[in-house]
Scaffold this motif. Structure first.
Motif, mmCIF file in Angstrom:
data_model
loop_
_atom_site.group_PDB
_atom_site.id
_atom_site.type_symbol
_atom_site.label_atom_id
_atom_site.label_comp_id
_atom_site.label_asym_id
_atom_site.label_seq_id
_atom_site.Cartn_x
_atom_site.Cartn_y
_atom_site.Cartn_z
ATOM 1 N N GLU A 79 58.581 -3.232 117.588
ATOM 2 C CA GLU A 79 58.407 -4.369 118.864
ATOM 3 C C GLU A 79 57.334 -3.748 119.431
ATOM 4 O O GLU A 79 57.329 -3.100 120.901
ATOM 5 C CB GLU A 79 59.457 -4.652 119.391
ATOM 6 C CG GLU A 79 60.433 -5.536 118.703
ATOM 7 C CD GLU A 79 61.813 -5.607 119.253
ATOM 8 O OE1 GLU A 79 62.135 -5.046 120.470
ATOM 9 O OE2 GLU A 79 62.709 -6.140 118.724
ATOM 10 N N LEU A 80 56.043 -3.374 119.144
ATOM 11 C CA LEU A 80 55.092 -2.422 119.782
ATOM 12 C C LEU A 80 54.348 -3.338 120.884
ATOM 13 O O LEU A 80 54.074 -2.499 121.817
ATOM 14 C CB LEU A 80 54.033 -2.313 118.389
ATOM 15 C CG LEU A 80 54.460 -1.439 117.455
ATOM 16 C CD1 LEU A 80 53.275 -1.204 116.470
ATOM 17 C CD2 LEU A 80 55.128 -0.265 117.593
ATOM 18 N N ASP A 81 54.183 -4.324 120.923
ATOM 19 C CA ASP A 81 53.594 -5.139 122.106
ATOM 20 C C ASP A 81 54.467 -4.830 123.411
ATOM 21 O O ASP A 81 54.100 -4.661 124.416
ATOM 22 C CB ASP A 81 53.183 -6.710 121.829
ATOM 23 C CG ASP A 81 52.098 -6.666 120.674
ATOM 24 O OD1 ASP A 81 51.271 -5.727 120.480
ATOM 25 O OD2 ASP A 81 52.144 -7.928 120.317
ATOM 26 N N THR A 82 55.728 -5.092 123.149
ATOM 27 C CA THR A 82 56.805 -5.096 124.106
ATOM 28 C C THR A 82 56.806 -3.703 124.679
ATOM 29 O O THR A 82 56.971 -3.459 125.999
ATOM 30 C CB THR A 82 58.177 -5.569 123.815
ATOM 31 O OG1 THR A 82 58.174 -6.714 123.035
ATOM 32 C CG2 THR A 82 59.114 -5.456 124.759
ATOM 33 N N ALA A 83 56.971 -2.729 123.663
ATOM 34 C CA ALA A 83 56.896 -1.393 124.224
ATOM 35 C C ALA A 83 55.450 -0.985 124.929
ATOM 36 O O ALA A 83 55.660 -0.089 125.897
ATOM 37 C CB ALA A 83 57.044 -0.061 123.027
ATOM 38 N N GLU A 84 54.549 -1.285 124.518
ATOM 39 C CA GLU A 84 53.310 -1.192 125.129
ATOM 40 C C GLU A 84 53.225 -1.533 126.538
ATOM 41 O O GLU A 84 52.567 -0.945 127.635
ATOM 42 C CB GLU A 84 52.092 -1.590 124.216
ATOM 43 C CG GLU A 84 50.724 -1.168 124.833
ATOM 44 C CD GLU A 84 49.675 -1.494 123.872
ATOM 45 O OE1 GLU A 84 48.618 -0.618 123.923
ATOM 46 O OE2 GLU A 84 49.760 -2.431 123.157
ATOM 47 N N ALA A 85 53.774 -2.836 126.996
ATOM 48 C CA ALA A 85 53.594 -3.412 128.007
ATOM 49 C C ALA A 85 54.645 -2.747 128.937
ATOM 50 O O ALA A 85 54.165 -2.380 130.289
ATOM 51 C CB ALA A 85 54.303 -4.906 127.888
ATOM 52 N N LEU A 86 55.860 -2.058 128.427
ATOM 53 C CA LEU A 86 56.799 -1.201 129.255
ATOM 54 C C LEU A 86 55.748 0.106 129.697
ATOM 55 O O LEU A 86 56.038 0.675 130.970
ATOM 56 C CB LEU A 86 58.125 -0.983 128.492
ATOM 57 C CG LEU A 86 58.820 -2.237 128.417
ATOM 58 C CD1 LEU A 86 60.016 -1.825 127.439
ATOM 59 C CD2 LEU A 86 59.484 -2.311 129.790
ATOM 60 N N LEU A 87 55.204 0.487 128.640
ATOM 61 C CA LEU A 87 54.674 1.799 128.875
ATOM 62 C C LEU A 87 53.191 1.486 130.051
ATOM 63 O O LEU A 87 53.046 2.558 130.884
ATOM 64 C CB LEU A 87 53.737 2.500 127.469
ATOM 65 C CG LEU A 87 54.927 3.161 126.647
ATOM 66 C CD1 LEU A 87 54.238 3.461 125.561
ATOM 67 C CD2 LEU A 87 55.485 4.426 127.310
ATOM 68 N N ILE A 102 52.786 10.438 125.062
ATOM 69 C CA ILE A 102 53.309 10.784 123.509
ATOM 70 C C ILE A 102 53.864 9.320 123.030
ATOM 71 O O ILE A 102 53.428 9.040 121.768
ATOM 72 C CB ILE A 102 54.466 11.674 123.569
ATOM 73 C CG1 ILE A 102 53.776 13.066 124.051
ATOM 74 C CG2 ILE A 102 55.087 11.750 122.349
ATOM 75 C CD1 ILE A 102 54.934 14.139 124.454
ATOM 76 N N GLN A 103 54.606 8.513 123.818
ATOM 77 C CA GLN A 103 55.064 7.419 123.109
ATOM 78 C C GLN A 103 53.958 6.177 122.976
ATOM 79 O O GLN A 103 53.826 5.619 122.155
ATOM 80 C CB GLN A 103 55.946 6.800 124.330
ATOM 81 C CG GLN A 103 57.445 7.570 124.196
ATOM 82 C CD GLN A 103 58.021 7.462 122.997
ATOM 83 O OE1 GLN A 103 57.612 6.829 122.056
ATOM 84 N NE2 GLN A 103 59.010 8.421 122.979
ATOM 85 N N LYS A 104 52.990 6.347 123.940
ATOM 86 C CA LYS A 104 51.737 5.409 123.805
ATOM 87 C C LYS A 104 50.987 6.038 122.536
ATOM 88 O O LYS A 104 50.559 4.928 121.920
ATOM 89 C CB LYS A 104 50.751 5.546 125.104
ATOM 90 C CG LYS A 104 49.621 4.543 124.998
ATOM 91 C CD LYS A 104 49.932 3.390 125.562
ATOM 92 C CE LYS A 104 48.594 2.374 125.636
ATOM 93 N NZ LYS A 104 48.878 1.266 126.359
ATOM 94 N N ALA A 105 50.890 7.251 122.320
ATOM 95 C CA ALA A 105 50.500 7.680 121.015
ATOM 96 C C ALA A 105 51.014 7.179 119.820
ATOM 97 O O ALA A 105 50.288 6.872 118.795
ATOM 98 C CB ALA A 105 50.251 9.104 121.152
ATOM 99 N N ASN A 106 52.340 7.243 119.811
ATOM 100 C CA ASN A 106 53.414 6.892 118.800
ATOM 101 C C ASN A 106 52.908 5.414 118.589
ATOM 102 O O ASN A 106 52.917 5.135 117.350
ATOM 103 C CB ASN A 106 54.686 7.051 119.201
ATOM 104 C CG ASN A 106 55.520 6.664 118.223
ATOM 105 O OD1 ASN A 106 55.445 6.529 116.967
ATOM 106 N ND2 ASN A 106 57.003 6.982 118.391
ATOM 107 N N ILE A 107 52.638 4.635 119.539
ATOM 108 C CA ILE A 107 52.483 3.192 119.249
ATOM 109 C C ILE A 107 51.121 3.123 118.441
ATOM 110 O O ILE A 107 50.808 2.375 117.343
ATOM 111 C CB ILE A 107 52.324 2.395 120.433
ATOM 112 C CG1 ILE A 107 53.544 2.200 121.059
ATOM 113 C CG2 ILE A 107 51.559 1.126 120.267
ATOM 114 C CD1 ILE A 107 53.632 1.541 122.578
#
Length: 466
Positions: A79-87, A102-107
């Motif tokens: 759920e990359l879009d949701t994760a990106e919005a939280l980041l 690091i998590q943004k890079a993971n996306i």
């Protein structure tokens, strides 16, 4: 009495699981939730980790680390879009938190945008307190890009930070291998060994490089040093056995492989190689014993079944060979190597319909070697299945468009089925590709070969001016 960290974590975990069972609500501080979530993630209990994250954020809605765990869950479930919005929200508050980068890079990595991932990881590297971890992540991104020079550089930097990071060491050697820089790999590993002379992993990798270079004596010495460094190192004994086999020192190879059987549960690889060594020494009964142990240990290892089958085939005991390959096919009916042997054995037993089935299955499973097409064709000719033989050869032409062996067979088949015009076309093609293979037509279709029109075309090819 104060609890130790492990006891405290276990107590928190027990309280949390008790809370889930009773529906009572217990309070945990954010660090306790982090430890609980980390425990569940490490043990693959994703549903419980998600539950702990949700409850943690209900009690500590501003806890950054819990929000990062939430991001991690979304990334895990793609759920990359949701994760990106939280980041993006976190970035406003946590510009100097390396985990956000690091998590943004993971996306980005999940989206195959590895160059963007590297840019973010380089930013994380400037602010992190754990450089080795970030260097390793950058190295992995370069591996995804197949930029092995840069990958190698970052894994080397990673190993400089932590000389016990054998994962980085393996990745460095992988890069050298891909670049075919085996001498350079040996130089690098030797430099590493000058500082870490008892690193069994490095000695093991040196041995593998020398093995690739076919310098078996130096490979043997390297594996001996690996064993001196760690006499329980199964991989070194196995690799040493392979080298000894290359040197035809079969008794010594058996000894090296046998040591591994006492260090841990027997591996099918060691059992197979011991069997091969005994066969080379002419000790057939012992060879068969170990081949049998090999398939008992791992019935899915095709090399074990193939070793037994090929052993009996070489001894011309075709019935026994067929018995074992039948057993193998019942275990894995999609293995093309099994079907090729099944076909070959049945052919020797003059069981032509079974042989044809074997070659047909091999082709269906993607074995497009020319010999497979040709042998199946010859069996179909023997069975009188001329139309099927022609279809088979036209399929073969898609892969071997200028094969004299295919064209002579087609010529013979078309003449034999009274399609002279097509027969002449393929005969001329065949003569153009390779006149010497005319023996194929003579052996498979002697009456066609004696045909006056065929002899005329052959004579014209030999003497174009006539």
């Amino acid at each position: 009495m104060q609890l130790s960290p492990n006891e405290h974590n276990n107590f928190s975990l027990s309280r949390f699981e008790s809370m889930l069972k009773t529906n009572n609500v217990y309070f945990f501080d954010s660090e306790e939730f982090e430890n609980i979530i980390q425990y569940y993630l490490e043990n693959g209990k994703i549903a419980l980790a998600k539950k702990a994250t949700k409850l943690g954020l209900e009690q500590h809605p501003t806890a950054t680390n819990l929000k990062l765990f939430q991001v991690e869950m979304h990334i895990f479930e793609n759920e990359l879009d949701t994760a990106e919005a939280l980041l993006d929200d976190l970035y406003v508050l946590e510009r100097f938190n390396d985990e956000v980068y690091i998590q943004k890079a993971n996306i980005y990595s999940r989206r195959d945008e590895h160059s963007k991932a590297i840019q973010l990881l380089e930013q994380a590297l400037e602010i992190t307190s754990d450089e080795a971890d970030v260097l390793s992540l950058i190295g992995m991104e370069y591996l995804f890009l197949e930029d092995f020079e840069n990958a190698k550089y970052y894994f080397m930097k990673c190993l400089e930070q932590d000389e016990s990071d054998y994962s980085a060491l393996y990745n460095i050697v992988y890069c050298f291998d891909y670049l075919e820089e085996h001498e350079a790999a040996i130089d690098y590993l030797n430099d590493f060994l000058n500082k870490n002379p008892y690193c069994e992993v490095a000695w093991h990798q040196v041995g593998k490089q020398y093995y690739t270079l076919k310098d078996y004596q130096k490979a043997l010495a390297a594996y001996d040093f690996a064993i001196i460094s760690d006499d329980q190192f199964i991989g070194a004994y196995l690799e040493k056995g392979k080298v000894l086999e290359r040197l035809k020192r079969y008794e010594d190879a058996i000894e090296s492989y046998s040591i591994t059987l006492g260090l841990d549960d027997p591996t099918s690889f060691a059992l197979l190689r011991i069997g091969k060594c005994y066969e080379k020494l002419g000790k057939d009964e012992l060879a068969l014993q170990f081949y049998t142990k090999c398939v008992e240990e791992d019935a899915l290892l095709d090399k074990g079944w193939i070793a037994i089958t090929d052993y009996y085939f070489r001894k011309k005991n075709y019935q026994k060979a067929l018995y074992y390959i039948d057993k193998a096919i019942h275990i894995d009916s999609e293995n093309v190597l099994y079907w090729k042997r099944y076909a070959k054995i049945n052919n020797h037993l003059n069981l032509y319909e079974e042989a044809e089935q074997g070659y047909r299955r091999a082709l269906e499973l993607g074995n497009y070697e020319q010999d497979t097409w040709l042998t199946r064709c010859d069996i179909l000719i023997h069975l009188g299945e001329f139309k099927a033989a022609i279809t088979n050869l036209f399929q073969a032409i898609e892969f071997y468009s200028e094969s004299a062996e295919i064209e002579y067979r087609l010529a013979g088949l078309f003449f034999a089925t009274n399609e002279e015009r097509k027969g002449i076309f393929h005969l001329r093609n065949a003569l153009k590709y390779d006149a010497e293979y005319i023996i194929v037509l003579e052996e498979l279709f002697p009456s066609v070969y004696e045909n006056a029109r065929v002899q005329e075309i052959i004579a014209q090819h030999k003497n174009p001016s006539v």
